[in-house]
Design a protein around this motif. Structure first.
Motif, PDB file in Angstrom:
ATOM      1  N   ASP A 217      13.932  31.448   4.977  1.00  0.00           N
ATOM      2  CA  ASP A 217      13.945  32.764   5.611  1.00  0.00           C
ATOM      3  C   ASP A 217      12.730  33.598   5.184  1.00  0.00           C
ATOM      4  O   ASP A 217      11.867  33.138   4.435  1.00  0.00           O
ATOM      5  CB  ASP A 217      15.269  33.494   5.351  1.00  0.00           C
ATOM      6  N   HIS A 223      18.023  27.767   3.185  1.00  0.00           N
ATOM      7  CA  HIS A 223      19.403  27.681   3.653  1.00  0.00           C
ATOM      8  C   HIS A 223      19.588  26.370   4.423  1.00  0.00           C
ATOM      9  O   HIS A 223      18.735  26.018   5.255  1.00  0.00           O
ATOM     10  CB  HIS A 223      19.746  28.827   4.615  1.00  0.00           C
ATOM     11  N   GLU A 401      24.463  22.559  -4.301  1.00  0.00           N
ATOM     12  CA  GLU A 401      23.780  23.853  -4.344  1.00  0.00           C
ATOM     13  C   GLU A 401      24.468  24.819  -5.298  1.00  0.00           C
ATOM     14  O   GLU A 401      23.807  25.625  -5.964  1.00  0.00           O
ATOM     15  CB  GLU A 401      23.683  24.462  -2.943  1.00  0.00           C
ATOM     16  N   SER A 420      24.805  34.662  -3.774  1.00  0.00           N
ATOM     17  CA  SER A 420      24.732  34.540  -2.319  1.00  0.00           C
ATOM     18  C   SER A 420      26.129  34.572  -1.718  1.00  0.00           C
ATOM     19  O   SER A 420      27.127  34.618  -2.426  1.00  0.00           O
ATOM     20  CB  SER A 420      24.053  33.224  -1.940  1.00  0.00           C
ATOM     21  N   LEU A 424      27.863  29.412   1.680  1.00  0.00           N
ATOM     22  CA  LEU A 424      26.876  29.458   2.754  1.00  0.00           C
ATOM     23  C   LEU A 424      25.823  28.378   2.560  1.00  0.00           C
ATOM     24  O   LEU A 424      25.037  28.093   3.447  1.00  0.00           O
ATOM     25  CB  LEU A 424      26.211  30.834   2.793  1.00  0.00           C
ATOM     26  N   GLU A 426      23.243  28.174   0.004  1.00  0.00           N
ATOM     27  CA  GLU A 426      21.979  28.874  -0.150  1.00  0.00           C
ATOM     28  C   GLU A 426      21.245  28.322  -1.350  1.00  0.00           C
ATOM     29  O   GLU A 426      21.827  28.130  -2.414  1.00  0.00           O
ATOM     30  CB  GLU A 426      22.234  30.370  -0.335  1.00  0.00           C
TER      31      GLU A 426
END
Length: 453
Positions: A217, A223, A401, A420, A424, A426
């Motif tokens: 991002d 991500h 992760e 985070s 998700l 991340e």
């Protein structure tokens, strides 16, 4: 009496609340006596008929009594308030599987049948901690049969195949929600890489590619955007993937870094006409080295370096021509042809500065993840369906992760609580991202600036 070193203040701040409470409630003398008497009397601490199971049983039963008291509005030995018709109505034995083995508790009832315990819910056959353990074992690549055997042999919990299957199947809805969640409108870089999996299809096993996409991002945070298993060929499959990403909110991508995936460039150009498709330079080097004898490895890799470190495309082309005309090039024409055929997708790399080149030089940002996933896939061997494969891959990625996040938290000296959005998936910030995004801003000011605030 045993003397225990008290944790430092910083260590206390990082301790889970349950551990703090346990240390406050259970003195060392109490724990020492429990362990000592269990040894003397030959009573196991865990597993079937274990002492900790009895302790858990007593705690759950007392907890349910407190819950029933709150539900009725008066204590067990108090007079029933006037106008109250509901009352205690004995107990019912119930066996639940836990992390320390099967535990049979006496679950209290009320006459109205309106009481529902939060500690041991109605119809529950296992408590939450065990469910988390089963999901963790499944994410590690164990089959349902392996999990069942493991639980019986380690903690004495004998769950049926259907019970374990239902627990893992429940993850499916969470995976679907994750696969369709809204995404950021702008990703400067997206990495795509594939790993091969075996899917049972009727009476035979087919080999399919599972593609994992990692987006970077505007802040440089990685991500995992999704997982797609390729059932159709080339452009049709990739058109569907790009359309799904666009439907989930992705409006623009500057660079998509991949490994010469057939049909992907055409699909990207149709969805995001201004995006650059960049062949992974490391993959290109590896592909060309397949044709080179081991004795010439060092000399050939040295000859390749001026190509991918060139200042611009003209210098890179001159270096490639020089290699092709050299004795090494004449000896390994197929290795040279690998670069020639991929030239159009390699050269965008040469238009960027050093910081961006470091970011898109390789798909290692995703390959390190796939390396760990391949170990889990190897444990499983094959999957009954595409959905089963995606479910396991998602669980594994989430666990990987989360583990990395805890390690980063430890290194940074902060609490291990995830910063985070939970689950998700991340990752970390890309190395030297500030320099890279500044270079990208200079190259694409109109496309980057709207997303800087």
């Amino acid at each position: 009496m045993t003397v225990t070193k008290k944790p430092k203040k910083d260590e206390q701040d990082l301790e889970p609340e349950a551990r703090k409470l346990g240390r406050a409630l259970f003195s060392e003398d109490f724990v020492d006596e429990m362990v000592s008497r269990s040894r003397e009397q030959g009573v196991p601490l865990t597993g079937k008929d274990g002492l900790i199971g009895e302790l858990l049983k007593a705690t759950l039963e007392r907890g349910m009594d407190v819950e029933l008291t709150d539900h009725l509005g008066y204590d067990k030995h108090e007079r029933r308030p006037e106008g109250t018709t509901n009352a205690r109505n004995g107990t019912t034995p119930k066996t639940v599987a836990t992390e320390v083995g099967d535990v049979t508790v006496d679950q209290p009832r009320d006459r109205a049948g309106s009481f529902a315990s939060a500690l041991v819910p109605k119809h529950a056959r296992q408590l939450g901690g065990l469910a988390d353990m089963i999901i963790s074992l499944y994410a590690g690549g164990m089959t349902i049969r392996d999990i069942r055997h493991h639980l019986v042999s380690t903690i004495g919990a004998d769950l049926s195949h259907d019970t374990i299957s239902n627990l893992t199947d429940a993850i499916g809805e969470e995976v679907k929600a994750w696969q369709s969640r809204p995404l950021e409108p702008f990703y400067p870089v997206i990495y795509l890489d594939a790993l091969m999996i075996n899917i049972r299809d009727g009476g035979h096993v087919s080999r399919r590619a599972a593609h994992v996409a990692v987006g970077v991002d505007i802040d440089g945070v990685k991500h995992v955007l999704g997982i797609w298993i390729q059932a159709a060929e080339g452009a049709k499959f990739w058109a569907g993937v790009c359309a799904q990403l666009a439907n989930r909110g992705v409006k623009d991508v500057l660079i998509i870094c991949c490994d010469g995936l057939s049909g992907l460039p055409e699909a990207i150009q149709a969805q995001w006409p201004h995006s650059v498709v960049q062949t992974c330079t490391v993959h290109l080097i590896r592909a060309s080295m397949r044709f080179v004898a081991y004795g010439d490895y060092k000399a050939f890799t040295k000859a390749l370096k001026p190509i991918y470190t060139a200042a611009d495309e003209a210098a890179a082309k001159a270096a490639l021509d020089e290699l092709a005309a050299s004795p090494l090039g004449a000896k390994y024409p197929a290795a040279v042809a690998t670069w020639t055929s991929a030239w159009e997708r390699f050269t965008p790399f040469l238009d960027f500065g050093p910081a961006v080149r470091r970011v898109i030089y390789t798909t290692n940002a995703i390959e390190s993840l796939n390396y760990q996933l391949r170990k889990i896939i190897k444990n499983r061997g094959q999957f009954p369906s595409d959905d089963a494969a995606i479910k396991l891959l998602w669980l594994a990625i989430r666990n990987i992760e989360d583990k990395r996040d805890r390690e980063r938290a430890k290194q940074a000296g902060r609490g291990a609580k995830r910063q985070s959005v939970p689950r998700l998936v991340e990752g970390a910030v890309v190395t030297n991202w500030k320099q890279a995004i500044n270079e990208l801003f200079l190259s694409y000011p109109d496309r980057v600036e709207p997303y800087l605030n």
